[in-house]
Design a protein around this motif. Structure first.
Motif, PDB file in Angstrom:
ATOM      1  N   GLU A 115       0.811  -1.219   0.000  1.00 34.53           N
ATOM      2  CA  GLU A 115       0.000   0.000   0.000  1.00 34.53           C
ATOM      3  C   GLU A 115       0.846   1.271   0.000  1.00 34.53           C
ATOM      4  OE1 GLU A 115      -3.245  -0.172  -0.490  1.00 34.53           O
ATOM      5  OE2 GLU A 115      -3.140  -2.336  -0.401  1.00 34.53           O
ATOM      6  N   ASN A 116       1.970   1.237  -0.706  1.00 29.15           N
ATOM      7  CA  ASN A 116       2.722   2.468  -0.898  1.00 29.15           C
ATOM      8  C   ASN A 116       2.677   2.831  -2.381  1.00 29.15           C
ATOM      9  OD1 ASN A 116       4.969   1.189  -2.290  1.00 29.15           O
ATOM     10  ND2 ASN A 116       5.628   0.441  -0.300  1.00 29.15           N
ATOM     11  N   TYR A 117       3.165   4.003  -2.698  1.00 26.49           N
ATOM     12  CA  TYR A 117       3.052   4.508  -4.066  1.00 26.49           C
ATOM     13  C   TYR A 117       3.778   3.607  -5.063  1.00 26.49           C
ATOM     14  CZ  TYR A 117       3.203   7.681  -8.034  1.00 26.49           C
ATOM     15  OH  TYR A 117       3.084   8.226  -9.281  1.00 26.49           O
ATOM     16  N   ALA A 118       4.977   3.160  -4.730  1.00 34.69           N
ATOM     17  CA  ALA A 118       5.748   2.298  -5.639  1.00 34.69           C
ATOM     18  C   ALA A 118       4.993   1.008  -5.938  1.00 34.69           C
ATOM     19  CB  ALA A 118       7.122   2.005  -5.062  1.00 34.69           C
ATOM     20  N   ASP A 119       4.362   0.433  -4.927  1.00 37.02           N
ATOM     21  CA  ASP A 119       3.622  -0.812  -5.126  1.00 37.02           C
ATOM     22  C   ASP A 119       2.429  -0.646  -6.053  1.00 37.02           C
ATOM     23  OD1 ASP A 119       5.300  -2.388  -3.640  1.00 37.02           O
ATOM     24  OD2 ASP A 119       4.013  -2.468  -1.879  1.00 37.02           O
ATOM     25  N   SER A 120       1.953   0.570  -6.204  1.00 35.99           N
ATOM     26  CA  SER A 120       0.808   0.786  -7.098  1.00 35.99           C
ATOM     27  C   SER A 120       1.166   0.458  -8.548  1.00 35.99           C
ATOM     28  CB  SER A 120       0.302   2.227  -6.987  1.00 35.99           C
ATOM     29  OG  SER A 120       1.248   3.146  -7.509  1.00 35.99           O
ATOM     30  N   PHE A 121       2.460   0.423  -8.880  1.00 38.17           N
ATOM     31  CA  PHE A 121       2.877   0.106 -10.240  1.00 38.17           C
ATOM     32  C   PHE A 121       2.998  -1.393 -10.493  1.00 38.17           C
ATOM     33  CE2 PHE A 121       4.285   4.467  -9.623  1.00 38.17           C
ATOM     34  CZ  PHE A 121       3.682   5.061 -10.722  1.00 38.17           C
ATOM     35  N   LYS A 122       2.851  -2.191  -9.453  1.00 39.56           N
ATOM     36  CA  LYS A 122       2.891  -3.638  -9.641  1.00 39.56           C
ATOM     37  C   LYS A 122       1.760  -4.091 -10.562  1.00 39.56           C
ATOM     38  CE  LYS A 122       5.247  -5.014  -5.400  1.00 39.56           C
ATOM     39  NZ  LYS A 122       5.119  -5.762  -4.134  1.00 39.56           N
ATOM     40  N   GLU A 123       0.632  -3.443 -10.477  1.00 39.57           N
ATOM     41  CA  GLU A 123      -0.493  -3.789 -11.349  1.00 39.57           C
ATOM     42  C   GLU A 123      -0.135  -3.564 -12.822  1.00 39.57           C
ATOM     43  OE1 GLU A 123      -5.086  -2.461 -12.215  1.00 39.57           O
ATOM     44  OE2 GLU A 123      -4.310  -2.250 -10.181  1.00 39.57           O
ATOM     45  N   ASP A 124       0.607  -2.498 -13.098  1.00 41.81           N
ATOM     46  CA  ASP A 124       1.047  -2.245 -14.477  1.00 41.81           C
ATOM     47  C   ASP A 124       1.969  -3.359 -14.962  1.00 41.81           C
ATOM     48  OD1 ASP A 124      -0.153   0.388 -15.058  1.00 41.81           O
ATOM     49  OD2 ASP A 124       1.116   1.043 -13.390  1.00 41.81           O
ATOM     50  N   LEU A 149      12.567  -2.047 -10.105  1.00 44.06           N
ATOM     51  CA  LEU A 149      11.713  -1.587 -11.199  1.00 44.06           C
ATOM     52  C   LEU A 149      10.677  -0.591 -10.695  1.00 44.06           C
ATOM     53  CD1 LEU A 149      10.555  -1.434 -14.014  1.00 44.06           C
ATOM     54  CD2 LEU A 149       9.422  -3.636 -13.613  1.00 44.06           C
ATOM     55  N   THR A 150       9.989  -0.903  -9.629  1.00 40.97           N
ATOM     56  CA  THR A 150       8.958   0.019  -9.128  1.00 40.97           C
ATOM     57  C   THR A 150       9.589   1.335  -8.657  1.00 40.97           C
ATOM     58  OG1 THR A 150       8.939  -1.067  -6.941  1.00 40.97           O
ATOM     59  CG2 THR A 150       7.266  -1.768  -8.552  1.00 40.97           C
ATOM     60  N   SER A 151      10.779   1.266  -8.079  1.00 41.02           N
ATOM     61  CA  SER A 151      11.475   2.495  -7.671  1.00 41.02           C
ATOM     62  C   SER A 151      11.869   3.331  -8.877  1.00 41.02           C
ATOM     63  CB  SER A 151      12.729   2.155  -6.858  1.00 41.02           C
ATOM     64  OG  SER A 151      12.380   1.555  -5.647  1.00 41.02           O
ATOM     65  N   ARG A 152      12.339   2.682  -9.925  1.00 42.21           N
ATOM     66  CA  ARG A 152      12.694   3.414 -11.149  1.00 42.21           C
ATOM     67  C   ARG A 152      11.472   4.062 -11.773  1.00 42.21           C
ATOM     68  NH1 ARG A 152      17.406   0.384 -14.590  1.00 42.21           N
ATOM     69  NH2 ARG A 152      18.960   0.534 -12.947  1.00 42.21           N
ATOM     70  N   ILE A 153      10.356   3.377 -11.728  1.00 36.13           N
ATOM     71  CA  ILE A 153       9.130   3.971 -12.271  1.00 36.13           C
ATOM     72  C   ILE A 153       8.805   5.247 -11.501  1.00 36.13           C
ATOM     73  CG2 ILE A 153       6.637   3.687 -12.559  1.00 36.13           C
ATOM     74  CD1 ILE A 153       7.207   0.676 -13.087  1.00 36.13           C
ATOM     75  N   VAL A 154       8.885   5.175 -10.182  1.00 31.54           N
ATOM     76  CA  VAL A 154       8.582   6.344  -9.351  1.00 31.54           C
ATOM     77  C   VAL A 154       9.545   7.493  -9.667  1.00 31.54           C
ATOM     78  CG1 VAL A 154       8.604   7.230  -6.984  1.00 31.54           C
ATOM     79  CG2 VAL A 154       7.515   5.042  -7.478  1.00 31.54           C
ATOM     80  N   LEU A 155      10.828   7.175  -9.788  1.00 29.31           N
ATOM     81  CA  LEU A 155      11.841   8.221  -9.936  1.00 29.31           C
ATOM     82  C   LEU A 155      12.019   8.730 -11.364  1.00 29.31           C
ATOM     83  CD1 LEU A 155      14.565   6.721  -7.595  1.00 29.31           C
ATOM     84  CD2 LEU A 155      13.061   8.672  -7.121  1.00 29.31           C
ATOM     85  N   LYS A 156      11.838   7.855 -12.366  1.00 24.25           N
ATOM     86  CA  LYS A 156      12.231   8.236 -13.721  1.00 24.25           C
ATOM     87  C   LYS A 156      11.126   8.219 -14.773  1.00 24.25           C
ATOM     88  CE  LYS A 156      16.981   6.826 -13.070  1.00 24.25           C
ATOM     89  NZ  LYS A 156      18.119   6.130 -13.633  1.00 24.25           N
ATOM     90  N   PHE A 157      10.025   7.573 -14.495  1.00 24.84           N
ATOM     91  CA  PHE A 157       8.982   7.468 -15.510  1.00 24.84           C
ATOM     92  C   PHE A 157       8.322   8.822 -15.740  1.00 24.84           C
ATOM     93  CE2 PHE A 157       4.442   6.625 -16.517  1.00 24.84           C
ATOM     94  CZ  PHE A 157       4.641   6.187 -17.810  1.00 24.84           C
ATOM     95  N   ASP A 158       8.231   9.221 -17.008  1.00 26.59           N
ATOM     96  CA  ASP A 158       7.597  10.472 -17.397  1.00 26.59           C
ATOM     97  C   ASP A 158       6.374  10.139 -18.249  1.00 26.59           C
ATOM     98  OD1 ASP A 158       6.836  12.971 -18.210  1.00 26.59           O
ATOM     99  OD2 ASP A 158       8.674  13.399 -19.325  1.00 26.59           O
ATOM    100  N   SER A 159       5.227  10.177 -17.639  1.00 30.45           N
ATOM    101  CA  SER A 159       4.001   9.768 -18.328  1.00 30.45           C
ATOM    102  C   SER A 159       3.645  10.674 -19.496  1.00 30.45           C
ATOM    103  CB  SER A 159       2.833   9.699 -17.343  1.00 30.45           C
ATOM    104  OG  SER A 159       2.578  10.971 -16.790  1.00 30.45           O
ATOM    105  N   GLU A 160       4.221  11.856 -19.558  1.00 40.72           N
ATOM    106  CA  GLU A 160       3.927  12.767 -20.663  1.00 40.72           C
ATOM    107  C   GLU A 160       4.716  12.432 -21.917  1.00 40.72           C
ATOM    108  OE1 GLU A 160       4.152  16.860 -19.529  1.00 40.72           O
ATOM    109  OE2 GLU A 160       2.946  16.521 -17.739  1.00 40.72           O
ATOM    110  N   SER A 161       5.850  11.731 -21.753  1.00 40.06           N
ATOM    111  CA  SER A 161       6.676  11.483 -22.932  1.00 40.06           C
ATOM    112  C   SER A 161       6.927  10.008 -23.231  1.00 40.06           C
ATOM    113  CB  SER A 161       8.025  12.199 -22.783  1.00 40.06           C
ATOM    114  OG  SER A 161       8.740  11.645 -21.699  1.00 40.06           O
ATOM    115  N   GLU A 162       6.414   9.107 -22.395  1.00 42.25           N
ATOM    116  CA  GLU A 162       6.618   7.683 -22.650  1.00 42.25           C
ATOM    117  C   GLU A 162       5.445   6.867 -22.116  1.00 42.25           C
ATOM    118  OE1 GLU A 162      10.167   6.232 -20.618  1.00 42.25           O
ATOM    119  OE2 GLU A 162       9.856   7.715 -19.066  1.00 42.25           O
ATOM    120  N   GLN A 163       5.370   5.642 -22.573  1.00 44.12           N
ATOM    121  CA  GLN A 163       4.331   4.713 -22.141  1.00 44.12           C
ATOM    122  C   GLN A 163       4.884   3.812 -21.038  1.00 44.12           C
ATOM    123  OE1 GLN A 163       1.122   4.580 -23.418  1.00 44.12           O
ATOM    124  NE2 GLN A 163       1.694   6.432 -24.504  1.00 44.12           N
ATOM    125  N   ILE A 164       4.063   3.471 -20.074  1.00 41.32           N
ATOM    126  CA  ILE A 164       4.511   2.610 -18.977  1.00 41.32           C
ATOM    127  C   ILE A 164       4.966   1.247 -19.496  1.00 41.32           C
ATOM    128  CG2 ILE A 164       2.213   1.722 -18.397  1.00 41.32           C
ATOM    129  CD1 ILE A 164       4.890   2.589 -15.810  1.00 41.32           C
TER     130      ILE A 164
END
Length: 89
Positions: A20-29, A63-78
């Protein structure tokens, strides 16, 4: 030594387990991207390089930490971001 099936099973179960933390929310992706957790899915071949449950957990956490730190939803797809990490680490 873990079998490939054990690794797949642990990987899948770990993705469904959230803290139930923000990083874990990307596990669904990640689950949606992988889609099928079977030996036949070539996306899971990276598990051959992991030798323990701890290494699998660390892989997911990185992976989930990298998504939190580096993923830019405006310029790339998850999905592209996850795919790149699977291929390149």
């Amino acid at each position: 030594m873990l079998s490939f099936e054990q690794k797949i099973s642990y990987f899948e179960n770990s993705l469904y387990k959230t803290e139930e933390n923000y990083a874990d929310s990307f596990k669904e992706d990640i689950i949606l991207f992988i889609a099928v957790f079977t030996r036949e899915n070539d996306l899971l071949n990276f598990l051959n390089n992991l030798n323990s449950f701890e290494e699998i957990e660390n892989w997911i956490n990185k992976l989930t930490s990298r998504i939190v730190l580096k993923f830019d939803s405006e310029s790339e797809q998850i999905n592209d971001f996850i795919y790149d990490y699977i291929l390149l680490g």
